[in-house]
Scaffold this motif. Structure first.
Motif, PDB file in Angstrom:
ATOM      1  N   ALA A   9      -1.753  -1.613  74.902  1.00  0.00           N
ATOM      2  CA  ALA A   9      -0.613  -2.150  74.155  1.00  0.00           C
ATOM      3  C   ALA A   9      -0.399  -1.328  72.892  1.00  0.00           C
ATOM      4  CB  ALA A   9      -0.869  -3.614  73.806  1.00  0.00           C
ATOM      5  N   ALA A  10      -1.495  -0.949  72.239  1.00  0.00           N
ATOM      6  CA  ALA A  10      -1.402  -0.174  70.997  1.00  0.00           C
ATOM      7  C   ALA A  10      -0.697   1.158  71.243  1.00  0.00           C
ATOM      8  CB  ALA A  10      -2.795   0.063  70.425  1.00  0.00           C
ATOM      9  N   VAL A  11      -1.007   1.807  72.361  1.00  0.00           N
ATOM     10  CA  VAL A  11      -0.395   3.093  72.674  1.00  0.00           C
ATOM     11  C   VAL A  11       1.123   2.958  72.686  1.00  0.00           C
ATOM     12  CG1 VAL A  11      -0.011   4.780  74.515  1.00  0.00           C
ATOM     13  CG2 VAL A  11      -2.331   4.066  73.949  1.00  0.00           C
ATOM     14  N   PHE A  12       1.613   1.937  73.381  1.00  0.00           N
ATOM     15  CA  PHE A  12       3.062   1.802  73.514  1.00  0.00           C
ATOM     16  C   PHE A  12       3.696   1.356  72.185  1.00  0.00           C
ATOM     17  CE2 PHE A  12       1.794   1.781  77.947  1.00  0.00           C
ATOM     18  CZ  PHE A  12       2.724   2.658  78.466  1.00  0.00           C
ATOM     19  N   THR A  13       3.005   0.464  71.438  1.00  0.00           N
ATOM     20  CA  THR A  13       3.567   0.034  70.151  1.00  0.00           C
ATOM     21  C   THR A  13       3.692   1.238  69.212  1.00  0.00           C
ATOM     22  OG1 THR A  13       1.786  -1.563  70.428  1.00  0.00           O
ATOM     23  CG2 THR A  13       3.446  -2.075  68.780  1.00  0.00           C
ATOM     24  N   GLU A  14       2.628   2.008  69.112  1.00  0.00           N
ATOM     25  CA  GLU A  14       2.643   3.168  68.219  1.00  0.00           C
ATOM     26  C   GLU A  14       3.720   4.168  68.637  1.00  0.00           C
ATOM     27  OE1 GLU A  14       1.184   4.069  65.390  1.00  0.00           O
ATOM     28  OE2 GLU A  14       0.420   2.008  65.327  1.00  0.00           O
ATOM     29  N   ALA A  15       3.816   4.368  69.974  1.00  0.00           N
ATOM     30  CA  ALA A  15       4.767   5.341  70.486  1.00  0.00           C
ATOM     31  C   ALA A  15       6.188   4.964  70.117  1.00  0.00           C
ATOM     32  CB  ALA A  15       4.623   5.473  71.995  1.00  0.00           C
ATOM     33  N   LEU A  16       6.469   3.650  70.105  1.00  0.00           N
ATOM     34  CA  LEU A  16       7.840   3.201  69.877  1.00  0.00           C
ATOM     35  C   LEU A  16       8.091   2.778  68.432  1.00  0.00           C
ATOM     36  CD1 LEU A  16       8.194   1.253  73.208  1.00  0.00           C
ATOM     37  CD2 LEU A  16       9.528   3.267  72.547  1.00  0.00           C
ATOM     38  N   ARG A  17       7.091   2.944  67.569  1.00  0.00           N
ATOM     39  CA  ARG A  17       7.198   2.459  66.188  1.00  0.00           C
ATOM     40  C   ARG A  17       8.414   3.031  65.480  1.00  0.00           C
ATOM     41  NH1 ARG A  17       3.307   0.206  62.376  1.00  0.00           N
ATOM     42  NH2 ARG A  17       2.055  -0.067  64.223  1.00  0.00           N
ATOM     43  N   LYS A  18       8.705   4.320  65.683  1.00  0.00           N
ATOM     44  CA  LYS A  18       9.836   4.937  64.985  1.00  0.00           C
ATOM     45  C   LYS A  18      11.112   4.912  65.816  1.00  0.00           C
ATOM     46  CE  LYS A  18       7.301   7.822  61.789  1.00  0.00           C
ATOM     47  NZ  LYS A  18       6.762   9.171  61.557  1.00  0.00           N
ATOM     48  N   GLY A  19      11.141   4.032  66.787  1.00  0.00           N
ATOM     49  CA  GLY A  19      12.371   3.857  67.560  1.00  0.00           C
ATOM     50  C   GLY A  19      12.397   4.670  68.840  1.00  0.00           C
ATOM     51  N   VAL A  20      13.307   4.251  69.710  1.00  0.00           N
ATOM     52  CA  VAL A  20      13.399   4.866  71.035  1.00  0.00           C
ATOM     53  C   VAL A  20      13.833   6.330  70.950  1.00  0.00           C
ATOM     54  CG1 VAL A  20      14.491   4.689  73.312  1.00  0.00           C
ATOM     55  CG2 VAL A  20      13.932   2.624  72.045  1.00  0.00           C
ATOM     56  N   ASP A  21      14.705   6.623  69.997  1.00  0.00           N
ATOM     57  CA  ASP A  21      15.206   7.996  69.886  1.00  0.00           C
ATOM     58  C   ASP A  21      14.076   8.987  69.600  1.00  0.00           C
ATOM     59  OD1 ASP A  21      17.658   7.060  70.351  1.00  0.00           O
ATOM     60  OD2 ASP A  21      18.399   7.188  68.275  1.00  0.00           O
ATOM     61  N   THR A  22      13.230   8.647  68.639  1.00  0.00           N
ATOM     62  CA  THR A  22      12.090   9.504  68.330  1.00  0.00           C
ATOM     63  C   THR A  22      11.189   9.634  69.564  1.00  0.00           C
ATOM     64  OG1 THR A  22      12.107   8.154  66.338  1.00  0.00           O
ATOM     65  CG2 THR A  22      10.523   9.976  66.422  1.00  0.00           C
ATOM     66  N   TYR A  23      11.002   8.509  70.244  1.00  0.00           N
ATOM     67  CA  TYR A  23      10.152   8.493  71.445  1.00  0.00           C
ATOM     68  C   TYR A  23      10.675   9.494  72.457  1.00  0.00           C
ATOM     69  CZ  TYR A  23       7.770   6.579  75.566  1.00  0.00           C
ATOM     70  OH  TYR A  23       7.022   6.425  76.695  1.00  0.00           O
ATOM     71  N   ILE A  24      11.973   9.379  72.768  1.00  0.00           N
ATOM     72  CA  ILE A  24      12.542  10.264  73.785  1.00  0.00           C
ATOM     73  C   ILE A  24      12.500  11.721  73.334  1.00  0.00           C
ATOM     74  CG2 ILE A  24      14.615  10.781  75.130  1.00  0.00           C
ATOM     75  CD1 ILE A  24      14.695   8.007  75.750  1.00  0.00           C
ATOM     76  N   SER A  25      12.831  11.955  72.065  1.00  0.00           N
ATOM     77  CA  SER A  25      12.868  13.358  71.632  1.00  0.00           C
ATOM     78  C   SER A  25      11.465  13.959  71.647  1.00  0.00           C
ATOM     79  CB  SER A  25      13.512  13.485  70.255  1.00  0.00           C
ATOM     80  OG  SER A  25      12.677  12.893  69.279  1.00  0.00           O
ATOM     81  N   ALA A  26      10.437  13.126  71.422  1.00  0.00           N
ATOM     82  CA  ALA A  26       9.065  13.632  71.510  1.00  0.00           C
ATOM     83  C   ALA A  26       8.734  14.031  72.945  1.00  0.00           C
ATOM     84  CB  ALA A  26       8.076  12.579  71.014  1.00  0.00           C
ATOM     85  N   LEU A  27       9.355  13.347  73.900  1.00  0.00           N
ATOM     86  CA  LEU A  27       9.032  13.629  75.307  1.00  0.00           C
ATOM     87  C   LEU A  27       9.808  14.825  75.851  1.00  0.00           C
ATOM     88  CD1 LEU A  27       8.646  10.136  77.001  1.00  0.00           C
ATOM     89  CD2 LEU A  27       6.916  11.645  76.043  1.00  0.00           C
ATOM     90  N   VAL A  28      11.040  15.035  75.365  1.00  0.00           N
ATOM     91  CA  VAL A  28      11.832  16.145  75.909  1.00  0.00           C
ATOM     92  C   VAL A  28      11.654  17.414  75.067  1.00  0.00           C
ATOM     93  CG1 VAL A  28      13.534  14.668  77.002  1.00  0.00           C
ATOM     94  CG2 VAL A  28      13.895  15.438  74.658  1.00  0.00           C
ATOM     95  N   ASP A  29      10.784  17.342  74.078  1.00  0.00           N
ATOM     96  CA  ASP A  29      10.421  18.509  73.273  1.00  0.00           C
ATOM     97  C   ASP A  29       9.907  19.621  74.193  1.00  0.00           C
ATOM     98  OD1 ASP A  29       9.372  19.819  70.743  1.00  0.00           O
ATOM     99  OD2 ASP A  29       7.544  19.551  71.909  1.00  0.00           O
ATOM    100  N   ALA A  30      10.254  20.875  73.909  1.00  0.00           N
ATOM    101  CA  ALA A  30       9.908  21.986  74.809  1.00  0.00           C
ATOM    102  C   ALA A  30       8.401  22.066  75.063  1.00  0.00           C
ATOM    103  CB  ALA A  30      10.413  23.303  74.223  1.00  0.00           C
ATOM    104  N   ASP A  31       7.606  21.904  73.999  1.00  0.00           N
ATOM    105  CA  ASP A  31       6.151  21.980  74.169  1.00  0.00           C
ATOM    106  C   ASP A  31       5.632  20.838  75.038  1.00  0.00           C
ATOM    107  OD1 ASP A  31       6.124  24.216  72.705  1.00  0.00           O
ATOM    108  OD2 ASP A  31       5.423  23.274  70.835  1.00  0.00           O
ATOM    109  N   TYR A  56       1.832  11.096  64.521  1.00  0.00           N
ATOM    110  CA  TYR A  56       1.352   9.998  65.372  1.00  0.00           C
ATOM    111  C   TYR A  56       2.373   9.552  66.404  1.00  0.00           C
ATOM    112  CZ  TYR A  56      -2.508   9.745  62.108  1.00  0.00           C
ATOM    113  OH  TYR A  56      -3.586  10.049  61.355  1.00  0.00           O
ATOM    114  N   ALA A  57       3.633   9.409  65.962  1.00  0.00           N
ATOM    115  CA  ALA A  57       4.642   8.895  66.898  1.00  0.00           C
ATOM    116  C   ALA A  57       4.723   9.799  68.126  1.00  0.00           C
ATOM    117  CB  ALA A  57       5.996   8.803  66.215  1.00  0.00           C
ATOM    118  N   ALA A  58       4.789  11.112  67.910  1.00  0.00           N
ATOM    119  CA  ALA A  58       4.883  12.033  69.033  1.00  0.00           C
ATOM    120  C   ALA A  58       3.599  12.025  69.856  1.00  0.00           C
ATOM    121  CB  ALA A  58       5.171  13.446  68.525  1.00  0.00           C
ATOM    122  N   ALA A  59       2.456  11.962  69.169  1.00  0.00           N
ATOM    123  CA  ALA A  59       1.179  11.940  69.881  1.00  0.00           C
ATOM    124  C   ALA A  59       1.104  10.733  70.809  1.00  0.00           C
ATOM    125  CB  ALA A  59       0.018  11.913  68.895  1.00  0.00           C
TER     126      ALA A  59
END
Ligand code: ATP
Ligand code: MG
Lengths: 221, 296
Positions: free
Chosen positions: B49-71, B258-261
């Motif tokens: 649960a912590a993984v998903f809460t932390e991942a989404l803490r800064k909002g869905v947009d940050t979450y998605i952009s962290a995932l589609v990042d080239a690296d 952290y959000a991207a991690a």
């Protein structure tokens, strides 16, 4: 079609289980291989079916010398035979239908054509109603009949049965032999190993009948 | 004939197990279940649960952009490539090894069994170091490799090798007991009916072990995608080139991103969940086909 010429078979670290045997079997013959326990009956059948190779002498099956066949050709040789074993060798985690299906699958026959032939074979031995049953739930005689269905489903030219009536009571034994005789009647070569010659073999078969009596691996009259 | 006795035996075992389970007093059962659940929630559900809460803490947009990042995308790609090579190879190796061990007697069999367990016994970091020792620039084949312009360490081949090493026991370990229990009867029957070696493999052996095999493949894949230690040693952590997903997570974390991690970590967590679901489905099917055999 089957020709043994001075054939001997010695298992590693053992004596000659078969000694210097010569005989010939023709298409449509009914052959009994008789002899006491350990006389070499099973060994002789294995030599015929290409499950063992002779130590010396030549075994010809359909004019092919078994000793000179390449290893890759042996499976094809075996498909000429329908085998029924002393210990069934049924597959106990598959039902009756699937057991009989195995030889057809090996020959690449699948689907409707296979199902038709499997049911016909089961019907012939009176097991059609048990096609979904597991072999464990069958009686000894029924298991033996299932083994016969599996042996004949691929329509082999030669049917080999090793003590098919070994541990069955007399009624069942007559039953089983009856099935085997019926195949001889339609032109299949039938080879049966048993301790003694069975009683009351039908009149009309006696002229096509041959007896190979073994004593300590040797043929005797 | 052995088929009869094993089936009857397992039926008998099931009966004993049933009786024993119902003979404990209710409070003992409930205490044990409660303890197990508490333990699970503490060590499994909460972190998940912590993984998903932390991942989404800064909002869905940050979450998605962290995932589609080239690296991130290149790390995912490399992770899939490593798994795509390691899983089929270990599948073939596992079937071959289990077949040899279960069906034949040969010299050195116990050594082979021990060797299969080696990746479980050594630390993955050591495994990685061994590859560096062999293929690295100062290693045994280092000179030869650099003469031929080949790169293994700090490159994709090294990552694939390390992944293969840490995952090779899973399929074999799953299959050996299964194939030993099934014995040789079926193969012998097929042989006598005129089946060639390949036909025996395809029509008898593989159908009999299909659920165990699938189970082993799922575990292999999960480990291949999640491996950190061995891969970390041979990777060199070159962004966009030699980073796998777990390494990518670590780098982001060390940069306090952290959000991207956690976003990247959530992908791995999802993979784990999918693995668990697939694993339960396979177990359910395997149990059902085993029951079908017993009931008849
Ligand atoms: N695989 C083997 N390895 C070594 N010796 C064997 C092997 N198979 C059979 N023998 C030996 O060969 C001899 C003949 O055996 P075979 O099985 O052919 O006899 P049989 O006539 O079929 O006997 P039964 O009526 O008991 O089935 C026996 O002495 C047996 O011990
Ligand atoms: Mg015998």
């Amino acid at each position: 079609m089957i020709k043994f010429d001075r054939v001997s078979k010695r298992y590693p670290g053992s004596f000659d289980a078969i000694k210097n045997i010569t005989f010939e079997i023709n298409q449509g013959d009914l052959v009994f291989v008789t002899g006491a326990s350990g006389a070499g009956k099973s060994t002789l059948l294995k030599l015929i079916a290409g499950l063992e190779r002779p130590t010396s002498g030549t075994v010809l099956i359909n004019n092919q010398n078994v000793s000179q066949l390449k290893a890759a050709a042996i499976p094809y040789l075996r498909r000429n035979f329908g085998l029924i074993f002393q210990d069934h060798k049924l597959l106990y985690n598959r039902n009756c239908f699937e057991n009989v299906a195995l030889p057809l699958h090996i020959n690449g026959i699948l689907g409707e054509e296979a199902a038709k032939r499997i049911r016909a074979a089961l019907d012939k031995v009176g097991l059609l109603s048990k096609e979904k049953s597991m072999p464990i739930t069958l009686s000894g005689g029924e298991q033996q009949r299932l083994a016969i269905a599996r042996a004949v489903v691929s329509r082999p030219a030669i049917l080999i049965a090793d003590e098919p009536t070994g541990n069955l009571d007399e009624n069942y034994a007559t039953d089983i032999l009856g099935f085997l005789y019926a195949f001889q009647q339609v032109g299949v070569t039938v080879i049966i190993a048993c301790h003694e010659l069975p009683q009351n073999i039908p009149e009309n078969m006696q002229n096509a009948m041959k007896v190979l009596h073994l004593q300590h691996g040797e043929l005797s009259a | 004939m052995s088929g009869i006795s094993t089936t009857q035996f397992s039926k008998y075992n099931a009966k004993i197990a049933k009786n024993r389970a119902t003979s404990e007093p209710a409070w003992v059962r409930w205490t044990l279940i409660a303890a197990a659940l508490l333990y699970l929630s503490l060590f499994l559900f909460m972190p998940l649960a912590a993984v998903f809460t932390e991942a989404l803490r800064k909002g869905v947009d940050t979450y998605i952009s962290a995932l589609v990042d080239a690296d991130a995308l290149s790390a995912m790609k490399l992770t899939f490539i490593a798994a795509l090579i390691a899983v089929p190879l270990n599948l073939v190796f596992g079937v071959a090894a289990a077949w040899a061990i279960a069906k034949f007697e040969f010299k050195g069999k116990s050594i082979l069994i021990t060797l299969i367990d080696l990746p479980f016994a050594v630390s993955p970091v050591i495994a990685g170091l061994i590859y560096v020792l062999i293929f690295g620039l100062q290693g045994w084949f280092g000179q030869w490799l650099s003469d031929h312009d080949l790169k293994v360490i700090f490159a994709i081949p090294g990552i694939v090798l390390a992944t293969i090493f840490v995952t090779f026991p899973f399929v074999a370990r799953e299959l050996i007991p299964l194939m030993q229990a099934q014995g040789k009867d079926e193969e012998e029957a097929a042989l006598v009916l005129g089946a060639s070696g390949w036909q025996i493999l395809w029509r008898v052996t593989l159908p009999n072990i299909k659920w165990g095999l699938l189970y082993g493949v799922i575990l292999t894949n999960a480990r291949a995608m999640g491996e950190f230690g061995a891969v970390s040693v041979v990777s060199g952590h070159i962004r966009g080139l030699t980073n796998t997903m777990p390494l990518h997570v670590e780098i982001l974390y060390n940069e306090y991103n952290y959000a991207a991690a956690f976003a990247a970590a959530s992908v791995l967590a999802l993979l784990a969940l999918v693995t668990l679901v697939l694993k339960s489905i396979v177990e359910w099917y395997a149990a059902r086909s085993a029951r079908a055999i017993e009931q008849n």
